[in-house]
Write an enzyme that holds these catalytic residues in place. Structure first.
Site, PDB file in Angstrom:
ATOM      1  N   CYS A  81       0.831  -1.036  -0.493  1.00 24.17           N
ATOM      2  CA  CYS A  81       0.000   0.248   0.019  1.00 24.17           C
ATOM      3  C   CYS A  81       0.702   1.345  -0.300  1.00 24.17           C
ATOM      4  O   CYS A  81       1.877   1.359   0.712  1.00 24.17           O
ATOM      5  CB  CYS A  81      -0.786   0.095   1.525  1.00 24.17           C
ATOM      6  SG  CYS A  81      -1.842   1.989   1.863  1.00 24.17           S
ATOM      7  N   CYS A 195      -1.313   3.800  -6.556  1.00 25.84           N
ATOM      8  CA  CYS A 195      -1.763   3.327  -5.227  1.00 25.84           C
ATOM      9  C   CYS A 195      -2.168   1.696  -6.176  1.00 25.84           C
ATOM     10  O   CYS A 195      -2.175   1.499  -7.044  1.00 25.84           O
ATOM     11  CB  CYS A 195      -3.097   3.243  -5.177  1.00 25.84           C
ATOM     12  SG  CYS A 195      -4.920   2.966  -4.568  1.00 25.84           S
TER      13      CYS A 195
HETATM   14  N1  DGL Z   1      -4.111   0.208  -1.559  1.00 25.67           N
HETATM   15  C1  DGL Z   1      -3.647   1.932  -0.613  1.00 25.67           C
HETATM   16  C2  DGL Z   1      -2.676   2.686  -1.471  1.00 25.67           C
HETATM   17  O1  DGL Z   1      -1.553   1.976  -2.709  1.00 25.67           O
HETATM   18  C3  DGL Z   1      -4.554   2.867  -0.754  1.00 25.67           C
HETATM   19  C4  DGL Z   1      -5.990   2.903  -0.811  1.00 25.67           C
HETATM   20  C5  DGL Z   1      -6.367   3.550   0.579  1.00 25.67           C
HETATM   21  O2  DGL Z   1      -7.234   2.161   0.905  1.00 25.67           O
HETATM   22  O3  DGL Z   1      -6.848   4.970   0.089  1.00 25.67           O
HETATM   23  O4  DGL Z   1      -2.014   3.487  -1.759  1.00 25.67           O
END
Ligand code: DGL
Length: 275
Positions: A81, A195
């Protein structure tokens, strides 16, 4: 099954995200390391991360990771993430003994790859605003023009897609248009999907973006890093079958509806904690 196969324990990899985004990274890891069991952990109780304040997110990630590692001891932890990694890595590394691989925006490869010197950054609003991200840009893309756009809507759409729900492709089109309205956007030749949810919508995004624009993310590099860190681990027997598990921080119907998508990533079991 032989005894050696039964008793063999391949190094376990804990892949963590706020939701399903980290599956885009898990997929790359599975391609490189098909025999390592994965625990895929989604902090669905605190999802989404991209709209949360920094202090509360540091505290939350700390709490959840500690709980996960107690229940599912792992040989390597992947913070799949960008929103969490760009904020919490120094804190986690100072407290944990397990090797940690974080996913951060692929600014460096994008800057190296770009011929026009105009690159795009599509991430959560939090990642776009992070000092860590600005530092990456200063360090690796100082000669580039970087067009940034933060979107939480795309995160929600990726979740809907993996739950098997109809998704609003027009909303994806609007987000792509917004990106392409920026100054010099017509010269942009590399777009960083910063993301981990966004590679899950790569095909849909590509439909609304110029064909010459290359969409890149950090997934493959993360998998290479994990492979490198596990290079000294013993080889599993050829007939070793790793068991993968998905863990959620809250039991919800929405999480249950992810079962078919998880199966397509080779994850056949779901567990629920209450954190
Ligand atoms: N998948 C996450 C990222 O790479 C974040 C998504 C979220 O929860 O806002 O930033």
């Amino acid at each position: 099954m032989t005894n050696s196969t039964q008793s063999f324990q391949a190094p376990r990899i804990l892949v963590f995200d706020s939701g399903v985004g980290g599956l885009s990274v898990a997929r790359e890891i599975q391609q490189r390391l098909p025999l390592n069991p994965l625990v895929y952990a989604s902090d669905n109780a605190f999802f989404p991360y991209g709209t949360k304040g920094e202090a509360e997110l540091i505290e939350r990630v700390d709490l959840v990771i500690n709980e996960l590692l107690l229940r599912y001891p792992a040989d390597i932890l992947v913070i799949a993430c960008n929103t969490a990694s760009t904020l919490t890595l120094p804190h986690l590394r100072s407290k944990l003994n397990v090797p940690i691989v974080g996913v951060v925006p692929a600014i460096k490869p994008a800057a190296l790859m770009s011929k026009t010197g105009v690159i795009g950054l599509l991430a959560t609003p939090a990642t776009v605003a992070r000092p860590y991200t600005h530092e990456l840009i200063r360090e690796y893309a100082a000669n580039c023009q970087v067009i940034s756009l933060g979107s939480s809507e795309l995160v929600q759409i990726a979740e809907q897609k993996l739950r098997g729900e109809a998704i609003d492709v027009n909303a994806i089109g609007r987000i792509a248009q917004e990106l392409m309205r920026a100054d010099q956007a017509e010269q942009m030749d590399v777009l960083v999907l910063a993301c981990t949810h966004f590679p899950l919508l790569k095909d849909e995004l590509a439909q609304y973006l110029p064909t010459q624009l290359k969409l890149i993310d950090s997934g493959a590099a993360i998998a290479r890093r994990v492979e490198f860190l596990l290079a000294d681990a013993a080889e599993p027997p050829a007939d070793y079958l790793p068991e993968h598990l998905a863990v959620f921080t809250k039991a919800t119907e929405a999480a249950e509806r992810l079962a078919p998508a998880l199966t397509s990533f080779g994850i056949h079991q779901q567990a629920y904690l209450d954190i």
